[in-house]
Design a protein around this motif. Structure first.
Motif, short mmCIF file in Angstrom:
data_model
loop_
_atom_site.label_atom_id
_atom_site.label_comp_id
_atom_site.label_asym_id
_atom_site.label_seq_id
_atom_site.Cartn_x
_atom_site.Cartn_y
_atom_site.Cartn_z
N VAL A 211 0.85 -1.20 0.00
CA VAL A 211 0.00 0.00 0.00
C VAL A 211 0.88 1.24 0.00
O VAL A 211 1.82 1.34 0.77
N PHE A 212 0.57 2.17 -0.88
CA PHE A 212 1.16 3.50 -0.79
C PHE A 212 0.34 4.28 0.23
O PHE A 212 -0.83 4.62 -0.03
N PHE A 213 0.93 4.55 1.40
CA PHE A 213 0.28 5.41 2.39
C PHE A 213 0.59 6.85 2.00
O PHE A 213 1.71 7.16 1.58
N ILE A 214 -0.43 7.70 2.14
CA ILE A 214 -0.33 9.02 1.52
C ILE A 214 -0.09 10.14 2.52
O ILE A 214 -0.81 10.29 3.50
N VAL A 215 0.94 10.91 2.20
CA VAL A 215 1.20 12.15 2.91
C VAL A 215 0.42 13.23 2.16
O VAL A 215 0.91 13.83 1.21
#
Ligand SMILES: [Zn+2]
Length: 414
Positions: free
Chosen positions: A79-83
Motif C-alpha cells: 500500500v502507498f500510504f499518503i502524505v
C-alpha cells in the motif's frame, strides 16, 4: 408433473453448474493472487495514524478501511500510504502548516514500519525492496505525497521528503498551487478556472523546476488531480515515465478528475501508468441529491477533515456509517464490475502495460465489493472472470507500477 420435475432437475443442474463454475473461478483467482504482488497506490491516513487511536496492527472499525489484518485477509500485499496535506492560503503560515502536516504523516508511517510493526510490514523505497519484503512474508508500505502545496515555495523540502521515503509526488490537489493548475479549482481560495485562462495554464515555471527535481531525485511525478493542461505539460516536461496514482476514465464518466483519452495516450506514449481508482463519484455520475446528502451528513457530524472524521466519537462514527448506508441504498454505489469496466476501457485504449489499480481508501474511495482492504480479492476475481491472464493481472496489480518505479530510479541524477 413430469414436466415440472424435469424443469426442476434442469434448474438444479444449472445452479450446481454455476456453483461449480464459481468455485473454480474462485480457486483460480486465489491461486493467481497468491503468486503476484498486489499494490494499491493510494490510501490516505490521518496525522495520528499508528497511535492507539488508529492502530494499524489491529482490526479497526469504520472509518478505518485499511490495517495489517485486512491487508492479509484481503490479499493486499503493498500500500502507498499518503502524505496528503490540506490546502489553505498560499502564504508563509499556510506553507508552514502544510509542511508540519506532511512531517506528522511521514512520522506516522515510520512509527508503523520502523517501530510498532517492523516484524509485519516494511517500508519499500524501490521495486527490489517491494519484492524482497514480500518474499519475507511481510506486508509492504510505500509513501506517496498528495499535493505539491506540501513544499510551498521551498523545493528543498522535496529532497527531505524523498529522504523520508516518498516515492511519488502529486503535483496538485483541489485548488491551484504554485506548481500547477488543478482539475478542480477552489473558488473559496480565489482560484481562477484552469487550463486556458487558468492561473498557469498548466505547469508554472516553478512547476517545471519541480518536475525536473523529481526526475533528478528519482521520485515519480503524479498527475492525479491535475488539470488537463498540467497533465499534458508534466508528461512533456518529464524525462521519465509518470503516473496518475488514482484516476478514472473521462470517456466513461466526464468528471474533471478523470483522464481523457488524449491524456491517457500521452501518458502511455511516455511509458507511464494510470491507476484506475475505486471511487464512486469518478466511476459513475453522482446525482446532485446524493452529493448534497453526503455533504449534509458529514457536516452535521463535524467531519470537516480526515483527522476530525477519525477522531470522532464511536457514536458519531456509527451515525455516519448508518447515514452512508441509507444514502447508498437510495443511490447505489459503484461496484467492482464498474471498476473493471474502466480498467477494460483503459487497457483497450492504451494497452495492458499502462494500467493499474488504486483504492483511495480513507480519501473518499471504496465501492461495493471493494469497500475495505479485506475485500481486495474481489477485484482479482473480477479480472479473472473477465478473462485476464495471470501475467496481465500481475501487471495491473503492480507489475506496471514497479516498471515505472524502476525507470524513474534509473533516471536519477543525484
Ligand atoms: Zn486524491
Amino acid at each position: 408433473m413430469k414436466k415440472l420435475f424435469l424443469a426442476g432437475a434442469a434448474f438444479l443442474a444449472l445452479t450446481s453448474l454455476a456453483f461449480a463454475d464459481d468455485a473454480a473461478l474462485e480457486a483460480k483467482a486465489r491461486a493467481i493472487q497468491s503468486r503476484i504482488v498486489t499494490i494499491d497506490t493510494h490510501t490516505d491516513i490521518p496525522t495520528f495514524f499508528a497511535t492507539d487511536r488508529y492502530d494499524p496492527g489491529k482490526l479497526n472499525g469504520p472509518p478505518a478501511l485499511v490495517d495489517i489484518p485486512r491487508m492479509k485477509s484481503g490479499g493486499l500485499d503493498a500500500v502507498f500510504f499518503i502524505v496528503y496535506v490540506d490546502q489553505t492560503k498560499r502564504d508563509a503560515a499556510g506553507y508552514a502548516e502544510a509542511a508540519s502536516e506532511a512531517f506528522a504523516k511521514f512520522a506516522a508511517i515510520h512509527r508503523m514500519t520502523d517501530e510498532q510493526y517492523a516484524k509485519d510490514i516494511g517500508l519499500a523505497l524501490t521495486s527490489a525492496d517491494i519484492r524482497r519484503i514480500h518474499a519475507e512474508g511481510k506486508r509492504v508500505a510505500l509513501i506517496g505525497i498528495e499535493n505539491g502545496y506540501a513544499i510551498g515555495r521551498h523545493p528543498e523540502l522535496l529532497d527531505i521528503y524523498y529522504g523520508l521515503g516518498a516515492r511519488y509526488f502529486g503535483l496538485v490537489h483541489n485548488g491551484h498551487n504554485d506548481i500547477a493548475d488543478s482539475a478542480q479549482p477552489q473558488s473559496d481560495l480565489g482560484d481562477k478556472p484552469n487550463d486556458k485562462g487558468g492561473e498557469h495554464g498548466g505547469l508554472s515555471e516553478y512547476g517545471r523546476e519541480i518536475v525536473a527535481r523529481c526526475n533528478d531525485l528519482g521520485i515519480m511525478v503524479d498527475v492525479s488531480h491535475s488539470a488537463k493542461s498540467t497533465t499534458l505539460d508534466a508528461i512533456a516536461a518529464s524525462r521519465v515515465p509518470i503516473i496518475a496514482s488514482h484516476s478514472a476514465v473521462y470517456a466513461l464518466n466526464p468528471h474533471p478528475r478523470n483522464m481523457s483519452d488524449e491524456e491517457m495516450k500521452a501518458l502511455a506514449a511516455k511509458g507511464g501508468v494510470i491507476q484506475i481508482v475505486a471511487f464512486d463519484e469518478y466511476l459513475q455520475p453522482m446525482p446532485k441529491e446524493k452529493k448534497a446528502a453526503r455533504g449534509r451528513l458529514a457536516k452535521s457530524l463535524g467531519f470537516t477533515s480526515l483527522d476530525a472524521f477519525f477522531a470522532a466519537s464511536p457514536e458519531a462514527k456509527e451515525k455516519f456509517a448508518q447515514g452512508v448506508a441509507e444514502i447508498d441504498k437510495k443511490w447505489p454505489r459503484a461496484n467492482v464490475a464498474l471498476l473493471a469496466d474502466h480498467i477494460d476501457y483503459a487497457v483497450k485504449l492504451i494497452g495492458i502495460d499502462h494500467v493499474g489499480i488504486a483504492s483511495d481508501f480513507q480519501g473518499g474511495g471504496g465501492i461495493a465489493g471493494w469497500s475495505n482492504a479485506g475485500e481486495t480479492f474481489n477485484v482479482t476475481k473480477e479480472l479473472v472472470k473477465r478473462g485476464y491472464t495471470e501475467a496481465e493481472i500481475g501487471k495491473l496489480w503492480g507489475g506496471n507500477l514497479m516498471r515505472v518505479m524502476d525507470a524513474v530510479a534509473a533516471g536519477r541524477k543525484p
